[in-house]
Write a protein that holds these residues in place. Structure first.
Motif, short mmCIF file in Angstrom:
data_model
loop_
_atom_site.label_atom_id
_atom_site.label_comp_id
_atom_site.label_asym_id
_atom_site.label_seq_id
_atom_site.Cartn_x
_atom_site.Cartn_y
_atom_site.Cartn_z
N MET A 6 -19.78 -42.38 24.06
CA MET A 6 -19.88 -41.18 23.23
C MET A 6 -18.53 -40.49 23.04
N LEU A 7 -17.69 -40.48 24.08
CA LEU A 7 -16.38 -39.86 23.95
C LEU A 7 -15.54 -40.62 22.94
N GLU A 8 -15.57 -41.96 23.02
CA GLU A 8 -14.81 -42.76 22.07
C GLU A 8 -15.29 -42.51 20.65
N GLU A 9 -16.62 -42.39 20.48
CA GLU A 9 -17.17 -42.13 19.15
C GLU A 9 -16.78 -40.75 18.66
N ALA A 10 -16.82 -39.75 19.56
CA ALA A 10 -16.46 -38.39 19.17
C ALA A 10 -14.99 -38.33 18.75
N GLU A 63 -18.00 -24.76 17.00
CA GLU A 63 -18.61 -25.80 16.18
C GLU A 63 -19.08 -26.95 17.07
N ALA A 64 -20.17 -27.57 16.67
CA ALA A 64 -20.79 -28.61 17.50
C ALA A 64 -19.85 -29.75 17.88
N PRO A 65 -19.04 -30.28 16.94
CA PRO A 65 -18.14 -31.39 17.33
C PRO A 65 -17.14 -31.00 18.41
N VAL A 66 -16.65 -29.75 18.36
CA VAL A 66 -15.67 -29.30 19.35
C VAL A 66 -16.33 -29.11 20.70
N VAL A 67 -17.50 -28.47 20.72
CA VAL A 67 -18.24 -28.27 21.98
C VAL A 67 -18.55 -29.62 22.62
N LYS A 68 -19.01 -30.55 21.80
CA LYS A 68 -19.35 -31.89 22.30
C LYS A 68 -18.11 -32.59 22.85
N VAL A 115 -15.26 -31.30 24.08
CA VAL A 115 -14.82 -30.72 25.34
C VAL A 115 -15.74 -31.16 26.48
N ASP A 116 -17.04 -31.13 26.24
CA ASP A 116 -18.00 -31.55 27.27
C ASP A 116 -17.76 -33.00 27.69
N LEU A 117 -17.50 -33.87 26.72
CA LEU A 117 -17.31 -35.28 27.03
C LEU A 117 -15.98 -35.53 27.74
N ILE A 118 -14.94 -34.80 27.37
CA ILE A 118 -13.64 -34.93 28.05
C ILE A 118 -13.79 -34.54 29.53
N LEU A 119 -14.50 -33.44 29.78
CA LEU A 119 -14.71 -32.99 31.16
C LEU A 119 -15.57 -33.99 31.94
N LYS A 120 -16.63 -34.46 31.29
CA LYS A 120 -17.57 -35.36 31.98
C LYS A 120 -16.89 -36.67 32.37
N GLN A 121 -16.10 -37.23 31.45
CA GLN A 121 -15.44 -38.49 31.77
C GLN A 121 -14.40 -38.29 32.86
N ALA A 122 -13.69 -37.15 32.84
CA ALA A 122 -12.69 -36.89 33.88
C ALA A 122 -13.34 -36.83 35.25
N ILE A 123 -14.48 -36.15 35.34
CA ILE A 123 -15.19 -36.06 36.63
C ILE A 123 -15.68 -37.43 37.06
N GLU A 124 -16.19 -38.18 36.09
CA GLU A 124 -16.71 -39.52 36.40
C GLU A 124 -15.60 -40.46 36.86
N LEU A 143 -6.25 -26.65 18.08
CA LEU A 143 -6.52 -25.23 18.24
C LEU A 143 -7.98 -24.95 18.60
N PRO A 144 -8.96 -25.56 17.91
CA PRO A 144 -10.35 -25.35 18.34
C PRO A 144 -10.61 -25.84 19.77
N LEU A 145 -9.97 -26.96 20.13
CA LEU A 145 -10.15 -27.52 21.47
C LEU A 145 -9.64 -26.56 22.54
N ILE A 146 -8.42 -26.05 22.35
CA ILE A 146 -7.84 -25.11 23.30
C ILE A 146 -8.64 -23.82 23.34
N SER A 147 -9.06 -23.35 22.17
CA SER A 147 -9.84 -22.11 22.10
C SER A 147 -11.16 -22.24 22.83
N ARG A 148 -11.81 -23.39 22.69
CA ARG A 148 -13.09 -23.63 23.39
C ARG A 148 -12.89 -23.55 24.91
N ILE A 149 -11.84 -24.16 25.40
CA ILE A 149 -11.57 -24.14 26.85
C ILE A 149 -11.24 -22.72 27.30
N LYS A 150 -10.49 -21.98 26.49
CA LYS A 150 -10.14 -20.60 26.85
C LYS A 150 -11.37 -19.69 26.85
#
Length: 571
Positions: free
Chosen positions: A151-155, A189-194, A196-205, A242-249
């Motif tokens: 999913m991360l690769e697809e996103a 926006e949904a793509p940005v939220v998704k 960020v979630d996938l980047i965090l999930k893969q890092a933890i995994e 910018l959306p990516l950084i803003s979501r994390i902030k």
């Protein structure tokens, strides 16, 4: 597989995974709070999930396997995902592997869950043949089979296909043109939220300790730090920076409108059944804000001194020092070498209902039950020194201060040690003896150092060889000149799917433990140099950092190359 009559604890004991003392402690914990012995051993840090699965498989006579062996892959063209849904597989930790007539082979994390086996039997109309595996491996295999791992690769791929309107960011001035409302809208926006979630999930995994999100001129750079080494992952399109950084902030409760000053924040995520702290730091660069996310997973941190990597002789000295009623114990080493983890393990070892333990840290990395932990806040005057002064009025038995940074903090630590308190802290020096000259350089008198300092331990981290693929070889005579007891075989990194082709998986600490005996104290009083103190200690049996690392290479825990690169040559 033939069923064993031995209990799981006995199997682990015979295999040398746990000691008799650890088994007794786990059994006592089981009597007090209930639960399965295997889960208790994992929680206490005495055994790993893989060890429990192997022991349970032998005890029950059930076949077992692991993701790294490549056997947790459902048979192609059998449409097993139509037999067992993804939701069911995730909820009950099962994965269909193959079907032969009315027999279905299923990987399970809990083969004793008879209700789930019965539900599978009714759902599929098949007899169920369970294969045992770890919880983490079955979840990883489920994610890969049902598509989440991709999913991360697809996103990331989709981010390049999105229309880029007026949000393309090529420099800081472009960022400043976006209003606060636009920033928030883009971040939610949904793509940005998704993403960020996938980047965090893969890092933890992937067991990453840090995530680096770095703006470059025409791209985003995303890197994971795994076992101390940074690895790049495919980045999303540049216009999503910018959306990516803003979501994390937003998640970290930082000011998304402030892009010119560094900021620090954090948030918590839940992964499976554990909470993981994420510490976020942002700084301005010429191409935009860079964000680093520190991943603090308490569940992956061993809090048992015996699991950290101490040599037998070094552990005896360290254990003796932390059980003293008073004195100063210092850990030294560079940032990220595991000093705080060792001190946490020490506190976890000696804590009891009869002792008042207080710490002041910056930041508080892990929350420990039964210990009073304080976050330092220098901006409002709560410094290490100020906190220590207040602690001395709190009737403490044991104190821990995150770092000795200045003369004031050093003086209060020594005063506390001399007035009947056990004090733990850290210093940044290259070896154990260097801590003594560091204290003297700060302005501490030699007689105060000899009166208060009990022990100094230097620490580094070396990468563990992957157990699935480490490769045996015969060392050359040139290599063996570094090894005291020459083994017939040594091991080196090879690379497999389990370790992402790196050859290493996880890290272990190496230690140099200097216990201040009377001879060392006399040398300090006479103004001996670090080199002279270290030479005298080595003659008395001190195990240096390099000695500790090479021992682990000889034992096959790490490679000789890793041992040599992580330590400096002696004298």
């Amino acid at each position: 597989m033939k069923k064993s009559k031995l209990k799981i604890g006995e199997i682990l004991l015979h295999a040398g995974i746990i000691t008799e003392e650890q088994l007794k402690e786990a059994l006592n914990a089981q009597k007090e709070g209930g639960g399965r012995l295997g889960e208790i051993l994992i929680k206490l840090g005495f055994a790993q999930e893989k060890d429990i699965v192997e022991a349970l498989g032998k005890q029950l006579g059930i076949p077992y396997t692991f993701f790294s062996k490549g056997l947790l892959k459902p048979a192609p063209e059998q449409d097993l995902n139509k037999i067992i849904s993804e939701d069911f597989a995730r909820q009950y930790l099962v994965l269909p592997l193959s079907r032969n007539l009315n027999s279905l082979t299923v990987a399970m994390a809990d083969p004793l869950d008879l209700i789930t086996i019965d539900n599978l039997r009714r759902m599929t109309g098949c007899e169920i043949n369970p294969i045992l595996t770890t919880k983490s491996d079955v979840l990883r295999a489920v994610s890969e089979y049902y598509g989440e791992r991709s999913m991360l690769e697809e996103a990331i791929k989709e981010s390049y296909e999105l229309e880029v309107e007026d949000v393309s960011v090529t420099d800081v001035s472009d960022e400043e043109r976006l209003s606060l409302d636009e920033l928030i809208a883009k971040a939610e926006e949904a793509p940005v939220v998704k993403l960020v979630d996938l980047i965090l999930k893969q890092a933890i995994e992937d067991r990453a300790s840090d995530i680096h999100i770095e703006p470059m001129h025409n791209r985003i750079n995303i890197r994971y730090r795994i076992d101390g080494v940074l690895y790049e992952i495919p980045p999303p399109a540049r216009h999503l920076l910018l959306p990516l950084i803003s979501r994390i902030k937003i998640l970290s409760r930082l000011d998304i409108a402030e892009k010119r000053l560094p900021q620090d924040g954090g948030f918590v995520v839940k992964e499976e059944d554990r909470l993981i702290d994420l510490r976020v730091s942002s700084i301005p660069t010429i191409y935009g804000e860079k964000v680093v996310i520190r991943i603090l997973d308490k569940g992956s941190v061993p809090l048992d001194l015996r699991q950290l990597g101490f040599e037998k002789e070094s552990l005896a000295d360290f254990d003796r020092a932390i059980h003293q009623p008073f004195g100063l114990v210092l850990m030294t080493g560079p940032t990220g070498s595991g000093k705080t983890t060792t001190l946490y393990a020490a506190l976890n070892t000696i804590k009891s209902g009869h002792k008042n333990i207080i710490t002041i840290e910056d930041p508080v990395e892990y929350k420990l039950d039964g210990i009073n932990q304080v976050q330092a806040r220098p901006n409002i005057g709560l410094t290490f020194a100020g906190g220590l002064r207040a602690f001395l009025r709190q009737d403490p038995d044991i104190l821990m201060v995150g770092e000795v940074r200045d003369l004031e903090t050093a003086e209060i630590c020594i005063k506390a040690a001399l007035t009947g308190h056990l004090v733990f802290s850290t210093l940044h020096t290259n070896d154990a003896a260097g801590a003594i000259s560091r204290l003297l350089d700060l302005g501490i008198e030699p007689f105060l150092v000899t009166s208060s300092l009990t022990l100094v331990a230097a620490q580094r981290l070396v990468r563990r060889l992957c157990l699935e693929c480490k490769e045996a070889y015969e060392p050359t005579s040139e290599m063996l000149k570094y090894v005291q007891s020459a083994p017939e075989l040594m091991y080196r990194a090879k690379g497999c799917d389990a370790c992402n082709q790196t050859g290493y998986k996880g890290r272990i600490a190496i230690y140099e433990v200097l216990y201040l005996n009377s001879d060392i104290r006399v040398m300090i009083s006479k103004g001996a140099t670090d080199r002279e103190i270290k030479q005298a200690a080595v003659q008395k049996g001190l195990i240096t950092l390099r000695d500790s690392a090479i021992r682990k290479a000889a034992e096959g825990v790490t490679s000789l190359e890793e041992a040599m690169s992580a330590t400096i040559s002696e004298f």
